[in-house]
Design a protein around this motif. Sequence first.
Motif, PDB file in Angstrom:
ATOM      1  N   GLU A   1       0.828  -1.203   0.000  1.00 12.22           N
ATOM      2  CA  GLU A   1       0.000   0.000   0.000  1.00 12.22           C
ATOM      3  C   GLU A   1       0.864   1.256   0.000  1.00 12.22           C
ATOM      4  OE1 GLU A   1      -3.910   1.681   2.478  1.00 12.22           O
ATOM      5  OE2 GLU A   1      -2.812  -0.097   3.185  1.00 12.22           O
ATOM      6  N   LEU A   2       1.990   1.196   0.704  1.00 17.31           N
ATOM      7  CA  LEU A   2       2.893   2.342   0.758  1.00 17.31           C
ATOM      8  C   LEU A   2       3.505   2.623  -0.612  1.00 17.31           C
ATOM      9  CD1 LEU A   2       4.273   4.404   2.644  1.00 17.31           C
ATOM     10  CD2 LEU A   2       6.083   2.722   3.012  1.00 17.31           C
ATOM     11  N   VAL A   3       3.881   1.578  -1.319  1.00 18.83           N
ATOM     12  CA  VAL A   3       4.445   1.748  -2.660  1.00 18.83           C
ATOM     13  C   VAL A   3       3.443   2.436  -3.584  1.00 18.83           C
ATOM     14  CG1 VAL A   3       5.190   0.494  -4.727  1.00 18.83           C
ATOM     15  CG2 VAL A   3       6.086  -0.161  -2.483  1.00 18.83           C
ATOM     16  N   GLU A   4       2.204   2.024  -3.534  1.00 18.97           N
ATOM     17  CA  GLU A   4       1.184   2.649  -4.378  1.00 18.97           C
ATOM     18  C   GLU A   4       0.963   4.106  -4.000  1.00 18.97           C
ATOM     19  OE1 GLU A   4      -0.130   1.326  -7.136  1.00 18.97           O
ATOM     20  OE2 GLU A   4       1.372  -0.207  -6.680  1.00 18.97           O
ATOM     21  N   LEU A   5       1.048   4.412  -2.693  1.00 16.39           N
ATOM     22  CA  LEU A   5       0.890   5.794  -2.246  1.00 16.39           C
ATOM     23  C   LEU A   5       1.996   6.684  -2.802  1.00 16.39           C
ATOM     24  CD1 LEU A   5      -0.699   7.735  -0.363  1.00 16.39           C
ATOM     25  CD2 LEU A   5       0.913   7.109   1.449  1.00 16.39           C
ATOM     26  N   VAL A   6       3.237   6.184  -2.761  1.00 19.71           N
ATOM     27  CA  VAL A   6       4.368   6.945  -3.294  1.00 19.71           C
ATOM     28  C   VAL A   6       4.225   7.130  -4.805  1.00 19.71           C
ATOM     29  CG1 VAL A   6       6.869   6.953  -3.649  1.00 19.71           C
ATOM     30  CG2 VAL A   6       5.915   6.188  -1.457  1.00 19.71           C
ATOM     31  N   ARG A   7       3.821   6.069  -5.504  1.00 21.11           N
ATOM     32  CA  ARG A   7       3.680   6.148  -6.965  1.00 21.11           C
ATOM     33  C   ARG A   7       2.606   7.140  -7.381  1.00 21.11           C
ATOM     34  NH1 ARG A   7       2.862   1.103 -10.277  1.00 21.11           N
ATOM     35  NH2 ARG A   7       3.644   2.515 -11.887  1.00 21.11           N
ATOM     36  N   ALA A   8       1.611   7.365  -6.523  1.00 24.25           N
ATOM     37  CA  ALA A   8       0.546   8.320  -6.842  1.00 24.25           C
ATOM     38  C   ALA A   8       1.004   9.769  -6.684  1.00 24.25           C
ATOM     39  CB  ALA A   8      -0.669   8.048  -5.964  1.00 24.25           C
ATOM     40  N   GLY A   9       2.184   9.963  -6.086  1.00 28.10           N
ATOM     41  CA  GLY A   9       2.742  11.314  -5.983  1.00 28.10           C
ATOM     42  C   GLY A   9       2.776  11.851  -4.572  1.00 28.10           C
ATOM     43  N   ILE A  10       3.858  12.567  -4.261  1.00 32.70           N
ATOM     44  CA  ILE A  10       4.020  13.215  -2.962  1.00 32.70           C
ATOM     45  C   ILE A  10       4.186  14.715  -3.123  1.00 32.70           C
ATOM     46  CG2 ILE A  10       5.523  13.414  -0.942  1.00 32.70           C
ATOM     47  CD1 ILE A  10       6.294  10.494  -1.301  1.00 32.70           C
ATOM     48  N   GLN A  11       5.010  15.117  -4.060  1.00 32.58           N
ATOM     49  CA  GLN A  11       5.412  16.517  -4.189  1.00 32.58           C
ATOM     50  C   GLN A  11       4.493  17.290  -5.123  1.00 32.58           C
ATOM     51  OE1 GLN A  11       9.521  16.956  -5.354  1.00 32.58           O
ATOM     52  NE2 GLN A  11       9.222  19.057  -6.035  1.00 32.58           N
ATOM     53  N   PRO A  12       3.824  18.361  -4.638  1.00 30.65           N
ATOM     54  CA  PRO A  12       3.027  19.206  -5.522  1.00 30.65           C
ATOM     55  C   PRO A  12       3.921  19.885  -6.560  1.00 30.65           C
ATOM     56  CG  PRO A  12       2.486  19.608  -3.222  1.00 30.65           C
ATOM     57  CD  PRO A  12       3.738  18.779  -3.231  1.00 30.65           C
ATOM     58  N   PRO A  13       3.402  20.169  -7.741  1.00 30.92           N
ATOM     59  CA  PRO A  13       4.234  20.751  -8.803  1.00 30.92           C
ATOM     60  C   PRO A  13       4.784  22.131  -8.474  1.00 30.92           C
ATOM     61  CG  PRO A  13       1.904  20.754  -9.409  1.00 30.92           C
ATOM     62  CD  PRO A  13       2.022  19.913  -8.183  1.00 30.92           C
ATOM     63  N   ASP A  14       4.148  22.872  -7.572  1.00 29.66           N
ATOM     64  CA  ASP A  14       4.597  24.227  -7.254  1.00 29.66           C
ATOM     65  C   ASP A  14       5.381  24.293  -5.954  1.00 29.66           C
ATOM     66  OD1 ASP A  14       2.474  23.556  -5.659  1.00 29.66           O
ATOM     67  OD2 ASP A  14       1.536  25.543  -5.708  1.00 29.66           O
ATOM     68  N   SER A  15       5.847  23.124  -5.459  1.00 30.13           N
ATOM     69  CA  SER A  15       6.557  23.081  -4.185  1.00 30.13           C
ATOM     70  C   SER A  15       7.986  22.602  -4.391  1.00 30.13           C
ATOM     71  CB  SER A  15       5.835  22.131  -3.222  1.00 30.13           C
ATOM     72  OG  SER A  15       6.524  22.015  -2.005  1.00 30.13           O
ATOM     73  N   PRO A  16       8.951  23.133  -3.609  1.00 29.42           N
ATOM     74  CA  PRO A  16      10.336  22.658  -3.738  1.00 29.42           C
ATOM     75  C   PRO A  16      10.464  21.206  -3.296  1.00 29.42           C
ATOM     76  CG  PRO A  16      10.119  24.075  -1.819  1.00 29.42           C
ATOM     77  CD  PRO A  16       8.826  24.178  -2.567  1.00 29.42           C
ATOM     78  N   MET A  17      11.474  20.526  -3.833  1.00 35.16           N
ATOM     79  CA  MET A  17      11.709  19.134  -3.467  1.00 35.16           C
ATOM     80  C   MET A  17      11.953  19.062  -1.954  1.00 35.16           C
ATOM     81  SD  MET A  17      13.715  16.156  -3.107  1.00 35.16           S
ATOM     82  CE  MET A  17      15.419  16.283  -3.684  1.00 35.16           C
TER      83      MET A  17
END
Length: 233
Positions: free
Chosen positions: A32-48
């Motif tokens: 479940e964690l892998v799928e959560l990461v693959r769905a994205g964490i970082q918003p496009p307008d936010s720094p890494m």
Amino acid sequence: MLTLEEIFPPFALRITSGSLDLRVLRDEDFPELVELVRAGIQPPDSPMPFLDAWHEAPFAPGAPDGFPATSLAWWWAQRATFSPDEWRLALTVRHEGELVGVQDIHAKDFPLRRSIETGSWLGRAHQGKGIGTLMRQLVVGFALDELDAAACESGYVVGNRASDAVSRKTGYVENGRRVLVQQTRDGKASVEEQRVVVTPQTYRRPAAPVSVAGADALRRFFGIERGPASAIN
């Protein structure tokens, strides 16, 4: 026969408030964690937000040098290096039973320093709903109330407005800046980090009641002795 929680007390830790539930990461959480990461964490307008762009690594199941194997190796290593002198906890964050993020706690020489470091992330679909603030409030309250920490430290890349807001709502105050080096997809880059710290005097508690289970065994496992005042409370 001993239970897994009796063998490894961190697995017995549970922090809950309302529909939010924090527990130490287990192997059965990984898919479940892998799928959560693959769905994205970082918003496009936010720094890494991380020192290493692990969340952007190529998806290569079954390969030793791609995601998720490299991340699993890091989480497994946390269990293998536990000691009273230095320990880490990766707590899964579930909202209404769904895995939505991870809350990290790290301490070094805690019996002497009484300070912990916190870090966290949420899947993009779960950001902006108040979950990030509550999970941080819960882990800070756990450190202050159950571990008798004197301070909780953290930091975020300057320009990360979401992390700034979570820190302020939890009671963190600014504690200087420093330059860090990030490993991005395009190579190394320098960024400025805002350091923050929260103490019992500045901490802002969540509005809803909080429940903690497994703290006694965890303190024994970490070699944390409580003061007379804490033992009474």
